[in-house]
Scaffold this motif. Structure first.
Motif, short mmCIF file in Angstrom:
data_model
loop_
_atom_site.label_atom_id
_atom_site.label_comp_id
_atom_site.label_asym_id
_atom_site.label_seq_id
_atom_site.Cartn_x
_atom_site.Cartn_y
_atom_site.Cartn_z
N GLN A 175 -0.07 5.74 2.71
CA GLN A 175 0.63 4.47 2.46
C GLN A 175 1.74 4.21 3.46
N ASP A 176 1.64 4.83 4.64
CA ASP A 176 2.62 4.66 5.72
C ASP A 176 4.06 4.87 5.24
N PRO A 177 4.35 6.06 4.64
CA PRO A 177 5.71 6.27 4.11
C PRO A 177 6.67 6.78 5.18
N ASP A 178 7.96 6.57 4.95
CA ASP A 178 9.00 7.23 5.74
C ASP A 178 9.57 8.41 4.95
N ILE A 179 9.75 8.15 3.64
CA ILE A 179 10.35 9.17 2.76
C ILE A 179 9.46 9.29 1.52
N ILE A 180 9.21 10.54 1.11
CA ILE A 180 8.40 10.77 -0.11
C ILE A 180 9.21 11.66 -1.05
N MET A 181 9.26 11.27 -2.32
CA MET A 181 9.88 12.12 -3.33
C MET A 181 8.81 12.58 -4.31
N VAL A 182 8.65 13.90 -4.44
CA VAL A 182 7.67 14.46 -5.37
C VAL A 182 8.44 15.05 -6.55
N GLY A 183 8.11 14.61 -7.77
CA GLY A 183 8.85 15.04 -8.96
C GLY A 183 9.06 16.53 -9.05
#
Length: 417
Positions: free
Chosen positions: A222-230
């Motif tokens: 999804q073309d992310p810059d930042i990802i937060m995984v629970g």
């Protein structure tokens, strides 16, 4: 608390057997008392209602057993649970608006017990704003280190601690700072606890095999810059998180371990090679919540001599000097609260975070690659400026934010190096 009008409303609703009013008053009073969880527990001859306030359960009222089935049914209807299923545990969610216009999410869990069904409701107040990092209790070198890590273009930032230690709030506070128009921020959560505008938040569903690992894999497309995984729970999730960080993304996540250094051991026990860990992890933060002593009735109190020895040992290893004024380290004055109307006689009001932040540096990376023990890595981290949970707890106790009893409830005593 006895003259609280909402408590009186609740007591009147119990006397009248007005179940809808009783449930609404229970939730409304819980919000007023800053409760995080509501426990409704059937006993032998009565049902007790307890609130978890500042991490400690407090009994509020009791009501007769004969109206308990109606109370349970009301809560089940609100949460879309099966009313006729009383032998199996159930989980549900509900959005409630109180009479004074406050909106909140409730996570509802029912459990069959020998006395009847027990209910626990976790409250998420939607009207409460997300506190900024200093408001959570981050200070001094720990705050500077964390802020520097937030500016990094890629790498993994992890927060660790037991359930209910404020990890998710810290993550959201960090996301709040990063939530600008330039970044595409994706989150994979279980469940989505706080909905934030500007973030693309997705909730995992284990029953249809939409897991953290699957969600993380999709987020990368999804073309992310930042990802937060629970939460990182397995090898597959950490593998994808490492891959994401090595391909130029910033990854935030939580994990369950006791300290910052033990997180490295835990990940290596999952089967991740040390070289991958050394090249992808940028910062690990261990955190705990302690009760804040009541500022209205706190008074200086000489500590127990045995406790004072522990304090001196811990402070002897303090390598960071910008956390507290040197005079306070010399005099060692601590505080206690006896209880007053302001804190309802408890002696504590609110909670504050203790943070142990380990920034990965070349020395720690080298030790990782040489399979050094976690004790040696911790020693090296403290020498390069890390302040342990015990040390930051003592500093906050010296500042009059908490007391030593609270600090030693949540932090292990440091061995002498």
């Amino acid at each position: 608390m006895a003259d609280n009008p909402k408590l009186q409303q609740l007591q009147e609703a119990i006397l009248q057997g007005n179940i809808p009013q009783m449930v609404l008053s229970t939730i409304s009073l819980a919000l007023d008392m800053r409760s995080s969880d509501i426990h409704i527990e059937p006993m032998e001859a009565r049902v007790r209602l307890r609130y978890r306030i500042d991490g400690v359960l407090r009994q509020v009222v009791e009501y007769p057993l004969n109206i308990h089935p109606a109370v349970i049914s009301r809560i089940k209807i609100m949460s879309n649970l099966k009313i006729d299923e009383q032998r199996m545990p159930q989980d549900g969610r509900s959005t409630v608006t109180t009479k004074d216009g406050r909106e909140m999410d409730l996570r509802v869990s029912t459990l069959p017990t020998v006395r009847g069904e027990k209910v626990v409701m976790r409250i998420q107040d939607k009207s409460r704003k997300i506190p900024d990092l200093p408001e959570l209790g981050l200070q001094g070198i720990a705050l500077k280190t964390f802020e520097l890590a937030l500016d990094l273009p890629n790498g993994i930032i992890m927060t660790t601690g037991p359930t209910g230690s404020g990890k998710t709030t810290t993550m959201y506070s960090a996301m709040n700072r990063l939530n600008i128009i330039d970044y595409n921020i994706m989150t994979i959560e279980d469940p989505v606890e706080i909905q934030m505008d500007g973030l693309n938040q997705s909730q995992v569903h284990h029953e249809i095999d939409y897991t953290f690992a699957n969600g993380l894999r999709t987020a990368l497309r999804q073309d992310p810059d930042i990802i937060m995984v629970g939460e990182i729970r397995d090898r597959e999730t950490i593998d994808i998180a490492i891959e994401a960080s090595l391909t130029g993304h910033q990854v935030f996540s939580t994990i369950h371990t006791n300290s910052a250094v033990e997180t490295l051991t835990r990940i290596m026990n999952m089967g991740v090679p040390a070289y991958l860990l050394a090249s992808s992890v940028e910062l690990i933060m261990a955190q705990r919540l302690v009760r804040r002593i009541c500022q209205a009735c706190k008074a200086p109190t000489p500590p127990d001599p045995e406790l004072l020895e522990l304090v001196k040992k811990a402070l002897a290893n303090l390598h960071s000097t910008d956390e507290i004024e040197p005079e306070k380290l010399k005099t060692l004055v601590f505080y206690e609260s006896k209880g007053c109307p302001e804190c309802e006689g408890v002696g504590y009001k609110g909670r504050i975070g203790l943070y142990e932040i380990m920034r990965m540096n070349n020395e720690i990376r080298r030790m990782l690659l040489q399979s050094a023990s976690s004790m040696d890595i911790e020693k090296a981290a403290i020498k390069t400026g890390m302040v342990s949970l015990e040390q930051i707890g003592i500093i906050k106790a010296l500042k009059g934010d908490t007391d030593l009893a609270e600090v030693y409830k949540v932090s292990k005593r440091m061995e002498e190096y």
